[in-house]
Motif scaffolding. Structure first.
Motif, PDB file in Angstrom:
ATOM      1  N   ILE A  64     -18.406 -43.990  14.766  1.00 22.03           N
ATOM      2  CA  ILE A  64     -17.032 -44.471  14.929  1.00 22.03           C
ATOM      3  C   ILE A  64     -16.712 -44.690  16.404  1.00 22.03           C
ATOM      4  CG2 ILE A  64     -14.616 -43.748  14.729  1.00 22.03           C
ATOM      5  CD1 ILE A  64     -15.358 -42.505  12.022  1.00 22.03           C
ATOM      6  N   ALA A  65     -17.118 -43.748  17.252  1.00 27.29           N
ATOM      7  CA  ALA A  65     -16.845 -43.882  18.682  1.00 27.29           C
ATOM      8  C   ALA A  65     -17.442 -45.159  19.246  1.00 27.29           C
ATOM      9  CB  ALA A  65     -17.394 -42.667  19.438  1.00 27.29           C
ATOM     10  N   ALA A  66     -18.638 -45.515  18.767  1.00 34.66           N
ATOM     11  CA  ALA A  66     -19.293 -46.733  19.257  1.00 34.66           C
ATOM     12  C   ALA A  66     -18.493 -47.976  18.905  1.00 34.66           C
ATOM     13  CB  ALA A  66     -20.703 -46.831  18.670  1.00 34.66           C
ATOM     14  N   ASP A  79     -26.445 -45.186  20.216  1.00 31.22           N
ATOM     15  CA  ASP A  79     -27.669 -44.523  20.679  1.00 31.22           C
ATOM     16  C   ASP A  79     -27.344 -43.566  21.841  1.00 31.22           C
ATOM     17  OD1 ASP A  79     -29.191 -45.866  18.850  1.00 31.22           O
ATOM     18  OD2 ASP A  79     -29.871 -47.409  20.242  1.00 31.22           O
ATOM     19  N   ARG A  80     -26.468 -44.014  22.716  1.00 27.65           N
ATOM     20  CA  ARG A  80     -26.111 -43.176  23.871  1.00 27.65           C
ATOM     21  C   ARG A  80     -25.356 -41.929  23.419  1.00 27.65           C
ATOM     22  NH1 ARG A  80     -23.674 -46.833  26.165  1.00 27.65           N
ATOM     23  NH2 ARG A  80     -21.468 -46.254  26.083  1.00 27.65           N
ATOM     24  N   TYR A  81     -24.409 -42.119  22.519  1.00 27.22           N
ATOM     25  CA  TYR A  81     -23.606 -40.986  22.055  1.00 27.22           C
ATOM     26  C   TYR A  81     -24.438 -40.014  21.203  1.00 27.22           C
ATOM     27  CZ  TYR A  81     -19.498 -43.767  23.426  1.00 27.22           C
ATOM     28  OH  TYR A  81     -18.581 -44.491  24.119  1.00 27.22           O
ATOM     29  N   LEU A 127     -15.150 -47.699  23.823  1.00 27.55           N
ATOM     30  CA  LEU A 127     -14.381 -46.876  24.758  1.00 27.55           C
ATOM     31  C   LEU A 127     -14.773 -47.147  26.208  1.00 27.55           C
ATOM     32  CD1 LEU A 127     -14.641 -43.488  22.825  1.00 27.55           C
ATOM     33  CD2 LEU A 127     -12.637 -44.985  22.935  1.00 27.55           C
ATOM     34  N   ARG A 128     -13.775 -47.008  27.079  1.00 28.37           N
ATOM     35  CA  ARG A 128     -14.012 -47.086  28.522  1.00 28.37           C
ATOM     36  C   ARG A 128     -13.219 -45.974  29.203  1.00 28.37           C
ATOM     37  NH1 ARG A 128     -13.190 -52.579  27.367  1.00 28.37           N
ATOM     38  NH2 ARG A 128     -11.084 -52.512  28.274  1.00 28.37           N
ATOM     39  N   PRO A 129     -13.730 -45.442  30.304  1.00 27.23           N
ATOM     40  CA  PRO A 129     -13.031 -44.360  31.005  1.00 27.23           C
ATOM     41  C   PRO A 129     -11.598 -44.749  31.353  1.00 27.23           C
ATOM     42  CG  PRO A 129     -15.243 -44.625  31.873  1.00 27.23           C
ATOM     43  CD  PRO A 129     -15.025 -45.768  30.939  1.00 27.23           C
ATOM     44  N   GLY A 130     -10.708 -43.781  31.200  1.00 24.61           N
ATOM     45  CA  GLY A 130      -9.306 -43.991  31.551  1.00 24.61           C
ATOM     46  C   GLY A 130      -8.444 -44.517  30.421  1.00 24.61           C
ATOM     47  N   GLN A 131      -9.049 -44.874  29.291  1.00 24.61           N
ATOM     48  CA  GLN A 131      -8.255 -45.402  28.182  1.00 24.61           C
ATOM     49  C   GLN A 131      -7.442 -44.298  27.513  1.00 24.61           C
ATOM     50  OE1 GLN A 131     -11.272 -47.333  25.762  1.00 24.61           O
ATOM     51  NE2 GLN A 131     -10.719 -49.357  26.561  1.00 24.61           N
ATOM     52  N   ARG A 132      -6.363 -44.723  26.871  1.00 20.09           N
ATOM     53  CA  ARG A 132      -5.531 -43.820  26.076  1.00 20.09           C
ATOM     54  C   ARG A 132      -5.824 -44.098  24.602  1.00 20.09           C
ATOM     55  NH1 ARG A 132      -0.184 -45.784  29.036  1.00 20.09           N
ATOM     56  NH2 ARG A 132      -1.410 -47.673  28.697  1.00 20.09           N
ATOM     57  N   LEU A 179     -18.744 -60.461  22.359  1.00 20.24           N
ATOM     58  CA  LEU A 179     -18.923 -61.508  21.348  1.00 20.24           C
ATOM     59  C   LEU A 179     -19.925 -61.123  20.262  1.00 20.24           C
ATOM     60  CD1 LEU A 179     -18.911 -64.770  23.512  1.00 20.24           C
ATOM     61  CD2 LEU A 179     -17.055 -63.776  22.154  1.00 20.24           C
ATOM     62  N   THR A 180     -20.814 -60.208  20.559  1.00 17.99           N
ATOM     63  CA  THR A 180     -21.786 -59.767  19.560  1.00 17.99           C
ATOM     64  C   THR A 180     -21.629 -58.272  19.319  1.00 17.99           C
ATOM     65  OG1 THR A 180     -23.570 -59.199  21.102  1.00 17.99           O
ATOM     66  CG2 THR A 180     -23.395 -61.513  20.411  1.00 17.99           C
ATOM     67  N   ARG A 181     -22.267 -57.779  18.254  1.00 14.10           N
ATOM     68  CA  ARG A 181     -22.147 -56.384  17.869  1.00 14.10           C
ATOM     69  C   ARG A 181     -23.147 -55.476  18.604  1.00 14.10           C
ATOM     70  NH1 ARG A 181     -23.254 -54.709  13.266  1.00 14.10           N
ATOM     71  NH2 ARG A 181     -21.396 -53.588  12.537  1.00 14.10           N
ATOM     72  N   ASP A 182     -23.903 -56.015  19.526  1.00  9.72           N
ATOM     73  CA  ASP A 182     -24.934 -55.225  20.211  1.00  9.72           C
ATOM     74  C   ASP A 182     -24.357 -53.989  20.879  1.00  9.72           C
ATOM     75  OD1 ASP A 182     -26.534 -57.276  19.408  1.00  9.72           O
ATOM     76  OD2 ASP A 182     -26.891 -58.104  21.403  1.00  9.72           O
ATOM     77  N   TYR A 183     -23.131 -54.096  21.391  1.00  6.90           N
ATOM     78  CA  TYR A 183     -22.536 -52.965  22.110  1.00  6.90           C
ATOM     79  C   TYR A 183     -22.393 -51.738  21.208  1.00  6.90           C
ATOM     80  CZ  TYR A 183     -18.097 -53.855  19.691  1.00  6.90           C
ATOM     81  OH  TYR A 183     -17.122 -54.022  18.738  1.00  6.90           O
ATOM     82  N   MET A 184     -22.236 -51.957  19.910  1.00  8.77           N
ATOM     83  CA  MET A 184     -22.087 -50.828  18.992  1.00  8.77           C
ATOM     84  C   MET A 184     -23.365 -50.005  18.935  1.00  8.77           C
ATOM     85  SD  MET A 184     -20.071 -52.378  15.710  1.00  8.77           S
ATOM     86  CE  MET A 184     -18.613 -53.404  15.868  1.00  8.77           C
TER      87      MET A 184
END
Length: 412
Positions: free
Chosen positions: A169-171, A408-410, A175-180, A398-403
């Motif tokens: 879900i987090a992926a 993987d990182r999380y 998320l980016r630092p500083g977000q609410r 534009l693509t789902r690659d970031y998920m």
């Protein structure tokens, strides 16, 4: 015995069900089949049998809860599973226990019962979630995640699958630092605390459960993130009026099922108002396959008063009115069935403690609830949806690659 024959002979074809009447008379239904359980039920009273004829779902539950129907071979999971396996949703089968008029009446009762104005919403939450944190500790994972886990490997423990769910879900939140971040229906705080640990974000979790709120605050302190993770007892509707446009991200896991169909438009309007112009929301909810339906009488009466499982069609239709863009949809078909079986096994393992805490009738009710839910996800028309929404078409890559990269990182 004949009072049950016409009903059971229509339903049970594969697997064997043996029914023993109070006078000792036995009847068998179905034939042994691979993968189908053999079950024997014994009635201690004729009233228990009549209850099932009058209302097969609620009647069977109450007969079991009151000890008028006992399992001599197999358990309640086997019995409900056997019935569901003989009436699988995927093949167009259904448990034809109500007339058209009866189904219409159930639909009307569901809609009226799930209007869920704010006072009623609080009462409904109190009914299910304020019955004691100690009960939930006995059958949930260590983080007390009371929603569908994510089984990315077949050999996972419940704890590992719930950790994987939170990373999944987090992926999707990008998320980016500083977000609410806002967590609507935060439970005991596990998701909010996890998000703050994974990224340097600020999280507000909101709930209507006083017991969840108290424990969530304690857990945030213990985790060392209380400076960035806050919890509040507030309705999402009140928060939307108080703090419009505040949140970069919204997550809601297992709460939408309590909103009620009459309030879907209100929920999405509130969510849209709470988000920034480039805000993103991830909604994780139980959903029904196919078209909209109704909530069964047992669930309405004993488990989730005011609850309603939405169809994907009505969920998306409601979001469109607030100009939210559906940017991603994932259907989790069997993940909740695996989760529920773990909860059921842990419930059975803690029978003595739960009976001492809540009573024998409650324990039977809880087993019936978990068994019925499991069967609904294995053979019935239930699944889970994870729906990602955005206010702007430019809010996400534009693509789902970031998920996958974030997951993987999380997970690591």
């Amino acid at each position: 015995m004949s009072i049950l024959r016409s009903f059971l002979s229509r339903v049970i074809h594969q697997g064997r069900l043996t029914v023993v009447a109070p006078d000792g008379m036995r009847e068998e239904y179905g034939q042994p089949a691979p993968g189908f359980p053999d079950v024997t039920i014994r009635f201690t009273s004729r009233r228990g049998m009549r209850r099932i004829i009058l209302d097969p779902r609620l009647g069977a539950a109450e007969a079991f809860m009151d000890g008028e129907m006992e399992l001599a071979e197999g358990d309640i999971m086997d019995l409900i599973g056997l019935i569901r396996m003989n009436t699988p949703w995927d093949r167009g089968a259904t448990l034809k226990d109500k007339t058209w008029l009866g189904k219409r009446a159930e639909w009307v009762k569901t809609r009226l019962g799930s209007i869920n104005r704010q006072r009623r919403s609080r009462a409904n939450v109190k009914h299910h979630y304020d019955i004691g944190n100690d009960l939930y500790r006995l059958f949930l994972d260590d983080d007390m995640q009371y929603s569908c886990a994510y089984w990315s490997r077949p050999d996972m423990t419940l704890e590992e699958a719930q950790i994987a769910k939170k990373a999944h879900i987090a992926a999707k939140l990008a998320l980016r630092p500083g977000q609410r971040v806002l967590d609507i229906g935060c439970g005991w705080g596990g998701m909010a605390i996890t998000l703050a640990k994974l990224e340097q974000v600020e999280v507000l979790g909101i709930t209507l459960s006083e017991e969840q709120l108290a424990l969530a605050r304690q857990r945030a302190e213990a985790a060392g993130v209380a400076d960035r993770v806050k919890f509040e007892l507030i309705d999402y509707r009140d928060l939307a009026a108080r703090e419009p446009g505040r949140f970069d991200r919204i997550v809601s896991v297992g709460m939408f099922e309590h909103v009620g169909a009459p309030n879907f438009d209100t929920f999405f309007r509130a969510a849209a108002n709470l988000m920034t112009a480039d805000g993103v929301m991830l909604l994780h909810t139980i959903g029904r396959f196919g078209r909209p339906g109704s909530t069964d009488a047992f669930t309405r009466k004993y488990i989730f008063p005011g609850g309603y499982i939405p169809a994907l069609s009505e969920t998306v239709a409601a979001s469109e009115k607030s100009r939210l863009i559906v940017t991603d949809v994932e259907t989790l078909r069997l993940h909740y069935a695996l989760t529920l079986r773990e909860w059921y096994a842990r419930t059975l393992a803690h029978e003595a403690e739960i009976v001492a805490m809540m009573g024998e009738r409650f324990f039977r009710m809880w087993c019936f609830y978990l068994a019925g839910a499991t069967a609904a996800f294995e053979s019935g028309g239930m699944g889970n949806y994870q729906i990602q929404f955005a206010r702007s078409r430019h809010a996400l890559p534009l693509t789902r690659d970031y998920m996958g990269e974030a997951e993987d990182r999380y997970s690591g």
